[in-house]
Scaffold this motif. Structure first.
Motif, PDB file in Angstrom:
ATOM      1  N   PHE A 256       0.823  -1.210   0.000  1.00 49.11           N
ATOM      2  CA  PHE A 256       0.000   0.000   0.000  1.00 49.11           C
ATOM      3  C   PHE A 256       0.856   1.258   0.000  1.00 49.11           C
ATOM      4  CE2 PHE A 256      -2.245   3.367   2.208  1.00 49.11           C
ATOM      5  CZ  PHE A 256      -3.496   3.359   1.607  1.00 49.11           C
ATOM      6  N   TRP A 257       1.776   1.355   0.929  1.00 49.12           N
ATOM      7  CA  TRP A 257       2.534   2.597   1.100  1.00 49.12           C
ATOM      8  C   TRP A 257       3.419   2.907  -0.090  1.00 49.12           C
ATOM      9  CZ3 TRP A 257       0.586   5.484   4.617  1.00 49.12           C
ATOM     10  CH2 TRP A 257       0.005   4.927   5.756  1.00 49.12           C
ATOM     11  N   ASN A 258       4.006   1.887  -0.685  1.00 47.75           N
ATOM     12  CA  ASN A 258       4.937   2.126  -1.785  1.00 47.75           C
ATOM     13  C   ASN A 258       4.266   2.725  -3.013  1.00 47.75           C
ATOM     14  OD1 ASN A 258       7.313   1.010  -0.526  1.00 47.75           O
ATOM     15  ND2 ASN A 258       6.318  -0.975  -0.743  1.00 47.75           N
ATOM     16  N   ASN A 259       2.960   2.546  -3.152  1.00 45.85           N
ATOM     17  CA  ASN A 259       2.258   2.993  -4.344  1.00 45.85           C
ATOM     18  C   ASN A 259       1.381   4.217  -4.120  1.00 45.85           C
ATOM     19  OD1 ASN A 259       3.102   0.809  -6.265  1.00 45.85           O
ATOM     20  ND2 ASN A 259       2.221  -0.440  -4.644  1.00 45.85           N
ATOM     21  N   LEU A 260       1.520   4.841  -2.968  1.00 43.84           N
ATOM     22  CA  LEU A 260       0.917   6.142  -2.733  1.00 43.84           C
ATOM     23  C   LEU A 260       1.766   7.211  -3.432  1.00 43.84           C
ATOM     24  CD1 LEU A 260      -0.022   6.073   1.058  1.00 43.84           C
ATOM     25  CD2 LEU A 260      -1.621   6.431  -0.830  1.00 43.84           C
ATOM     26  N   TYR A 261       1.130   8.130  -4.118  1.00 47.62           N
ATOM     27  CA  TYR A 261       1.915   9.124  -4.851  1.00 47.62           C
ATOM     28  C   TYR A 261       1.344  10.535  -4.718  1.00 47.62           C
ATOM     29  CZ  TYR A 261      -1.738   8.718  -8.457  1.00 47.62           C
ATOM     30  OH  TYR A 261      -2.936   8.709  -9.132  1.00 47.62           O
ATOM     31  N   LEU A 262       2.224  11.509  -4.947  1.00 51.43           N
ATOM     32  CA  LEU A 262       1.867  12.922  -5.026  1.00 51.43           C
ATOM     33  C   LEU A 262       2.389  13.455  -6.345  1.00 51.43           C
ATOM     34  CD1 LEU A 262       2.835  14.130  -1.428  1.00 51.43           C
ATOM     35  CD2 LEU A 262       0.519  13.636  -2.274  1.00 51.43           C
ATOM     36  N   GLY A 263       1.735  14.486  -6.862  1.00 50.28           N
ATOM     37  CA  GLY A 263       2.180  15.045  -8.132  1.00 50.28           C
ATOM     38  C   GLY A 263       1.696  16.463  -8.331  1.00 50.28           C
ATOM     39  N   ALA A 264       2.273  17.124  -9.307  1.00 48.27           N
ATOM     40  CA  ALA A 264       1.889  18.495  -9.660  1.00 48.27           C
ATOM     41  C   ALA A 264       2.232  18.722 -11.124  1.00 48.27           C
ATOM     42  CB  ALA A 264       2.599  19.506  -8.773  1.00 48.27           C
TER      43      ALA A 264
ATOM     44  N   ASN B 271      -1.935  16.569  -7.399  1.00 47.74           N
ATOM     45  CA  ASN B 271      -2.422  15.188  -7.350  1.00 47.74           C
ATOM     46  C   ASN B 271      -2.096  14.500  -6.037  1.00 47.74           C
ATOM     47  OD1 ASN B 271      -3.741  14.679  -9.752  1.00 47.74           O
ATOM     48  ND2 ASN B 271      -1.917  13.986 -10.823  1.00 47.74           N
ATOM     49  N   ALA B 272      -2.988  13.620  -5.614  1.00 46.35           N
ATOM     50  CA  ALA B 272      -2.708  12.638  -4.566  1.00 46.35           C
ATOM     51  C   ALA B 272      -3.460  11.375  -4.956  1.00 46.35           C
ATOM     52  CB  ALA B 272      -3.171  13.129  -3.202  1.00 46.35           C
ATOM     53  N   GLY B 273      -2.766  10.231  -4.967  1.00 47.94           N
ATOM     54  CA  GLY B 273      -3.438   9.031  -5.442  1.00 47.94           C
ATOM     55  C   GLY B 273      -2.779   7.753  -4.993  1.00 47.94           C
ATOM     56  N   LEU B 274      -3.356   6.643  -5.444  1.00 45.71           N
ATOM     57  CA  LEU B 274      -2.875   5.307  -5.096  1.00 45.71           C
ATOM     58  C   LEU B 274      -3.121   4.378  -6.274  1.00 45.71           C
ATOM     59  CD1 LEU B 274      -1.955   3.085  -3.052  1.00 45.71           C
ATOM     60  CD2 LEU B 274      -4.362   2.894  -2.381  1.00 45.71           C
ATOM     61  N   ASN B 275      -2.083   3.645  -6.673  1.00 42.97           N
ATOM     62  CA  ASN B 275      -2.211   2.567  -7.649  1.00 42.97           C
ATOM     63  C   ASN B 275      -2.273   1.244  -6.902  1.00 42.97           C
ATOM     64  OD1 ASN B 275      -2.155   4.110 -10.074  1.00 42.97           O
ATOM     65  ND2 ASN B 275       0.063   4.367  -9.836  1.00 42.97           N
ATOM     66  N   ILE B 276      -3.410   0.559  -7.003  1.00 42.26           N
ATOM     67  CA  ILE B 276      -3.614  -0.703  -6.287  1.00 42.26           C
ATOM     68  C   ILE B 276      -3.277  -1.842  -7.242  1.00 42.26           C
ATOM     69  CG2 ILE B 276      -5.255  -2.132  -5.026  1.00 42.26           C
ATOM     70  CD1 ILE B 276      -6.878   0.445  -4.534  1.00 42.26           C
ATOM     71  N   LYS B 277      -2.182  -2.523  -6.971  1.00 44.09           N
ATOM     72  CA  LYS B 277      -1.688  -3.568  -7.861  1.00 44.09           C
ATOM     73  C   LYS B 277      -2.320  -4.919  -7.531  1.00 44.09           C
ATOM     74  CE  LYS B 277       2.764  -1.250  -8.478  1.00 44.09           C
ATOM     75  NZ  LYS B 277       2.679  -1.031  -9.926  1.00 44.09           N
TER      76      LYS B 277
ATOM     77  N   ILE C  87      -3.011  -5.229 -14.890  1.00 41.20           N
ATOM     78  CA  ILE C  87      -4.173  -4.407 -14.545  1.00 41.20           C
ATOM     79  C   ILE C  87      -4.065  -3.915 -13.098  1.00 41.20           C
ATOM     80  CG2 ILE C  87      -6.677  -4.389 -14.300  1.00 41.20           C
ATOM     81  CD1 ILE C  87      -6.797  -6.503 -16.491  1.00 41.20           C
ATOM     82  N   GLU C  88      -4.376  -2.642 -12.901  1.00 44.66           N
ATOM     83  CA  GLU C  88      -4.385  -2.029 -11.584  1.00 44.66           C
ATOM     84  C   GLU C  88      -5.645  -1.193 -11.419  1.00 44.66           C
ATOM     85  OE1 GLU C  88       0.463  -1.227 -11.749  1.00 44.66           O
ATOM     86  OE2 GLU C  88      -0.937   0.434 -11.445  1.00 44.66           O
ATOM     87  N   LEU C  89      -5.986  -0.897 -10.169  1.00 41.17           N
ATOM     88  CA  LEU C  89      -6.998   0.104  -9.866  1.00 41.17           C
ATOM     89  C   LEU C  89      -6.289   1.382  -9.471  1.00 41.17           C
ATOM     90  CD1 LEU C  89      -9.791  -1.689  -7.788  1.00 41.17           C
ATOM     91  CD2 LEU C  89      -9.937  -0.834 -10.136  1.00 41.17           C
ATOM     92  N   ASN C  90      -6.821   2.502  -9.917  1.00 44.26           N
ATOM     93  CA  ASN C  90      -6.257   3.802  -9.565  1.00 44.26           C
ATOM     94  C   ASN C  90      -7.310   4.648  -8.872  1.00 44.26           C
ATOM     95  OD1 ASN C  90      -6.088   6.896 -10.742  1.00 44.26           O
ATOM     96  ND2 ASN C  90      -4.138   6.116 -10.001  1.00 44.26           N
TER      97      ASN C  90
END
Length: 232
Positions: free
Chosen positions: A115-123, A164-170, A180-183
């Motif tokens: 979970f933690w490794n795929n949390l992201y921030l962006g701009a 941006n703040a998000g999570l890619n669920i692998k 395939i992932e959920l975003n």
């Protein structure tokens, strides 16, 4: 000499045992649906449906450049205390750079699904194109002290700053990663204008128009594979 060679061998073994490698795809595409809400001079707007698409280029498994397009509408059908309300269709285009925590934590292969490794921030930067289908409400916007405003049928394209703040669920299948992932993503967009809702009052007007997008998407990884090395 033998002791020296043995020590050197153990050093190399230790160095390589402290690293891991795995492969990842260079590209990803996401189809998403969600909700948007405007925060403009008429106050917080209605929650409206939106649909969008994103294309990503992975610099590493945890850092990616994203190109995004979203389509929906802004509205405030129940007027605020000053009688302000509006409705406008919009399409937004933006580009963001996003980095996940995994870029900092440097995980092992099995931990890349965490979970933690795929949390992201962006701009990044982008534009929003909006168009009112009808005039917004006419108001005096605060009483006789202020001139009447409203009655505007605004249409234009304006620069936005997306955050941006998000999570890619692998997903993992039989020990192997599926493409395939959920975003899940929330993007707050700050416009460099105050005209999107057709109101630009001269009093108590500290901030530009902004809007938020909360989306759920199906993300597919594809394209050439690269090897990523993680050191501990």
């Amino acid at each position: 000499m033998k002791k020296y060679l043995l020590s050197l061998s153990l050093l190399f073994i230790g160095m390589f045992s402290a690293s891991a490698q795995f492969k990842y795809n260079m590209f990803a595409a996401t189809l998403n649906v969600g909700a948007n809400r405007a925060n403009m001079d008429a106050g917080y707007g209605d929650v409206n449906f939106s649909i969008g698409f994103s294309g990503d280029v992975h610099i590493t498994p945890f850092t990616f450049l994203s190109l995004n397009v979203n389509d929906g509408k802004f509205s405030k059908n129940k007027p605020d205390q000053y009688g302000r309300g509006f409705e406008a269709d919009f399409t937004s285009f933006n580009s963001t750079v996003n980095m996940s925590l995994g870029e900092i934590l440097r995980p092992w292969w099995k931990e890349t699904y965490g979970f933690w490794n795929n949390l992201y921030l962006g701009a990044g930067i982008g534009v929003v194109k909006s168009k009112m289908n009808d005039f917004n409400y006419i108001t005096n916007d605060g009483g006789g002290k202020f001139p009447s405003i409203g009655g505007v049928k605004y249409s234009g394209t304006n620069v936005i700053i997306p955050l941006n703040a998000g999570l890619n669920i692998k997903f993992v299948e039989y020990g192997d990663e599926t493409p395939i992932e959920l975003n899940v993503n929330y993007q707050h967009n700050i416009a460099l204008t105050d005209n999107i809702d057709g109101y630009n009052p001269r009093y108590d007007n500290k901030y530009s128009d902004s809007f938020g997008l909360l989306t759920l998407g199906l993300r597919v990884n594809f394209g050439p594979q690269r090897t990523y090395y993680s050191w501990r």
